[in-house]
Scaffold this motif. Structure first.
Motif, PDB file in Angstrom:
ATOM      1  N   THR A  28      37.881  47.705  43.983  1.00  0.00           N
ATOM      2  CA  THR A  28      36.499  48.105  44.268  1.00  0.00           C
ATOM      3  C   THR A  28      35.671  48.277  43.002  1.00  0.00           C
ATOM      4  O   THR A  28      34.448  48.224  43.060  1.00  0.00           O
ATOM      5  N   ASP A  31      34.223  44.715  42.851  1.00  0.00           N
ATOM      6  CA  ASP A  31      33.874  43.993  44.070  1.00  0.00           C
ATOM      7  C   ASP A  31      32.429  44.330  44.420  1.00  0.00           C
ATOM      8  O   ASP A  31      32.153  45.253  45.197  1.00  0.00           O
ATOM      9  N   ASN A  33      29.871  41.864  45.324  1.00  0.00           N
ATOM     10  CA  ASN A  33      29.365  41.049  46.423  1.00  0.00           C
ATOM     11  C   ASN A  33      30.291  39.839  46.575  1.00  0.00           C
ATOM     12  O   ASN A  33      31.374  39.826  45.997  1.00  0.00           O
ATOM     13  N   ASN A  37      33.589  39.308  42.698  1.00  0.00           N
ATOM     14  CA  ASN A  37      34.577  39.939  43.556  1.00  0.00           C
ATOM     15  C   ASN A  37      35.982  39.717  43.010  1.00  0.00           C
ATOM     16  O   ASN A  37      36.518  38.607  43.059  1.00  0.00           O
ATOM     17  N   CYS A 111      35.468  37.342  38.699  1.00  0.00           N
ATOM     18  CA  CYS A 111      36.128  38.633  38.546  1.00  0.00           C
ATOM     19  C   CYS A 111      35.667  39.216  37.211  1.00  0.00           C
ATOM     20  O   CYS A 111      35.923  38.623  36.157  1.00  0.00           O
TER      21      CYS A 111
END
Length: 142
Positions: A28, A31, A33, A37, A111
């Motif tokens: 989280t 993350d 959208n 992510n 990421c």
């Protein structure tokens, strides 16, 4: 000193990505959208090569770079360590460019942990290259 910092940050990020990949920590943190992510990137089919998590490869790679950098600081005259640092970081940088291409064109998600680690490798490689060039110039002066 910068090289140790870049490699250490890369090592910490690789550990986080590994723990995330194995389900020990949540993603989280990054993350945000569908395009930014960590879950999509770090738990998807491209997060493992031949059964080995990419993040584990990062841990191993950064560990060796830290050891080699530390040895170089202890033995600044050792040109073989300079070559090792340069060529190993160049290889790692090429691998990170491959991973970035996967994120951009195949996975179509990023990421933040991975990209930050990739930036650390870019900075580390730049420093290695600078040391290599400096030592080459010193050799020409002698």
């Amino acid at each position: 000193q910068w090289m140790l910092l870049f490699a250490f940050v890369g090592l910490v990020l690789s550990f986080y990505a590994f723990f995330h990949n194995r389900g020990f920590v949540s993603g989280t943190l990054c993350d945000l959208n569908a395009k930014i992510n960590c879950d999509i990137v770090n738990k998807g089919p491209y997060s493992v090569i031949a059964g080995i998590p990419v993040s584990l490869l990062g841990i191993i790679g950064y560990f060796f770079l830290i050891v080699a950098t530390w040895l170089k600081r202890k033995n600044p005259e050792d040109k073989s360590l300079t070559r090792f640092l340069l060529f190993s970081s160049l290889g790692a940088l090429l691998f990170t460019l491959y991973l970035s291409a996967l994120e951009a064109f195949v996975i179509q998600a990023w990421c933040l942990i991975c990209v930050t680690s990739q930036l650390m490798m870019l900075f580390f490689t730049y420093c290695s290259f600078r040391i290599f060039i400096f030592e080459r110039k010193q050799k020409l002066l002698v």
